[in-house]
Design an enzyme around this catalytic site. Structure first.
Site, PDB file in Angstrom:
ATOM      1  CG  ASN A 156      -3.350   2.086   1.883  1.00 50.24           C
ATOM      2  OD1 ASN A 156      -3.565   3.008   2.755  1.00 50.24           O
ATOM      3  ND2 ASN A 156      -2.143   1.646   2.062  1.00 50.24           N
ATOM      4  CE  LYS A 203       0.244   3.606  -0.385  1.00 49.97           C
ATOM      5  NZ  LYS A 203       1.691   3.121  -0.725  1.00 49.97           N
ATOM      6  N   GLY A 212       4.074   1.823  -5.022  1.00 51.33           N
ATOM      7  CA  GLY A 212       4.581   3.082  -5.230  1.00 51.33           C
ATOM      8  C   GLY A 212       5.519   3.308  -5.970  1.00 51.33           C
TER       9      GLY A 212
HETATM   10  C1  PEP Z   1      -0.604   0.090  -1.338  1.00 50.50           C
HETATM   11  O1  PEP Z   1      -0.092   0.958  -0.707  1.00 50.50           O
HETATM   12  O2  PEP Z   1      -1.209  -0.766  -0.833  1.00 50.50           O
HETATM   13  C2  PEP Z   1      -0.461   0.040  -2.751  1.00 50.50           C
HETATM   14  C3  PEP Z   1      -0.795  -0.905  -3.415  1.00 50.50           C
HETATM   15  O3  PEP Z   1      -0.012   1.499  -3.347  1.00 50.50           O
HETATM   16  P1  PEP Z   1       0.401   1.774  -4.524  1.00 50.50           P
HETATM   17  O4  PEP Z   1      -0.667   1.424  -5.394  1.00 50.50           O
HETATM   18  O5  PEP Z   1       0.435   3.347  -4.858  1.00 50.50           O
HETATM   19  O6  PEP Z   1       1.558   0.864  -5.299  1.00 50.50           O
END
Ligand code: PEP
Length: 252
Positions: A9, A11, A173
Site C-alpha cells: 500500500n 499510500k 505506521g
Molecule cells: C498500511 O498502511 O496498511 C500499513 C500496514 O502500513 P505500515 O506497514 O506502514 O504500518
C-alpha cells in the site's frame, strides 16, 4: 492450500520517476518463482502507468480505495469500473486511515466492497482495533462488528472472492507490530467468524496481517497458521525491503 498474498500500500507516496525506479527494482530482482502472489497499490493517478510498467510481470495492480457509487455526479471519486478499466485486480476497502480521517463507517465500507465485486475486483477488506479498544479488551468485538457489517450485506459467498487484512490501528505506521501470537489470535477469530457461515469459504479465505511489517519481522508473523501474507505500507516503498518481505511468505 492458501497462496499467500503480499500487497504494498503505497499510500500518498511516489512520483512518476520514483514509481518507475521502484517497479524496476522489484521486477529486476523478482525471484524466478515466488511462492507469494505480489501486488502493489499506487495512488489513483499512477495506476495506469504503473500497470503498464507491470505488464507481462506476475505482479498484480491494486487501488487504495473506490467509490461506492457506480457512475455519475460524484466529483473527485473513482469508480470500480474505472479501476477495472486501468487493469486493477485488487482494491483496498476500509483502511483505517479512510475510516478515521475520511469518516468511512462500516456501512460505507460494505458498499465499497460490493461496488468492487460488481466489477470483478477483489476487495482487500481491512479490519482492526485502536489501542484504546485493545486495552479495553474489545479487539474481537470490534473486528467482528467490522466483518459482520460486510457479511450481512454481501453474504458469505462474496468472501470466496475477497481478502481480509487484519490491521491493528496502533500498529500502522508506528513501528509497533503485533506479536505473531497476537496476530494469530485475531486471524483465527476472523476465520472462525466466517466459518460460522461457511467452513469451506473460511478455510480458503486469505487473511493478511498489516501493521509495521518489515523484512526483519515478516517471517515470524507469516509463519502463523492463519496468517496468509501481509498488507505492507512503509516497507513497500523500498524494492529490496519489499522483496524480502515477499520472500518471507510461505504456503501454509
Ligand atoms: C498500511 O498502511 O496498511 C500499513 C500496514 O502500513 P505500515 O506497514 O506502514 O504500518
Amino acid at each position: 492450500m492458501r497462496r499467500p498474498l503480499v500487497a504494498g500500500n503505497w499510500k500518498m507516496h511516489g512520483s512518476r520517476a520514483e514509481n518507475a525506479e521502484l517497479i524496476d527494482g522489484l521486477l529486476q530482482n523478482l525471484p524466478a518463482q515466488t511462492v507469494a502472489e505480489i501486488a502493489v497499490c499506487p495512488p489513483y493517478v499512477y495506476l495506469w502507468e504503473v500497470g503498464r510498467l507491470l505488464k507481462s510481470s506476475p505482479v498484480a495492480l491494486g487501488a487504495q480505495s473506490v467509490c461506492a457509487e457506480q457512475v455519475g455526479a460524484f466529483t473527485g471519486e473513482v469508480s470500480a469500473s474505472m479501476l477495472r478499466d486501468v487493469g486493477c485486480t485488487y482494491v483496498i476497502v476500509g483502511h483505517s486511515e479512510r475510516r478515521t480521517l475520511y469518516h468511512e463507517d462500516d456501512a460505507l465500507v460494505a458498499r465499497k466492497f460490493l461496488a468492487a465485486q460488481s466489477q470483478s475486483l477483489v476487495p482487500i477488506l481491512c479490519v482492526g482495533e485502536t489501542l484504546e479498544e485493545r486495552e479495553r479488551g474489545q479487539t474481537k468485538t470490534v473486528v467482528t462488528r467490522q466483518l459482520t457489517a460486510v457479511l450481512d450485506v454481501a453474504g458469505v459467498a462474496a468472501f470466496a472472492n475477497a481478502v481480509i487484512a487484519y490491521e491493528p490501528v496502533w500498529a500502522i505506521g508506528t513501528g509497533k507490530t503485533a506479536t505473531p501470537e497476537q496476530a494469530q489470535e485475531v486471524h483465527a477469530h476472523i476465520r472462525a467468524e466466517v466459518a460460522k457461515h461457511d467452513a469451506k469459504i473460511a478455510g480458503e479465505l486469505r487473511i493478511l496481517y498489516g501493521g509495521s511489517v518489515k523484512a526483519a519481522n515478516a517471517r515470524e508473523i507469516f509463519a502463523m497458521p492463519d496468517v496468509d501474507g501481509g498488507l505492507i505500507g512503509g516497507a513497500s516503498l523500498k524494492a529490496d525491503e519489499f522483496l524480502k518481505i515477499c520472500e518471507a511468505a510461505q504456503v501454509q
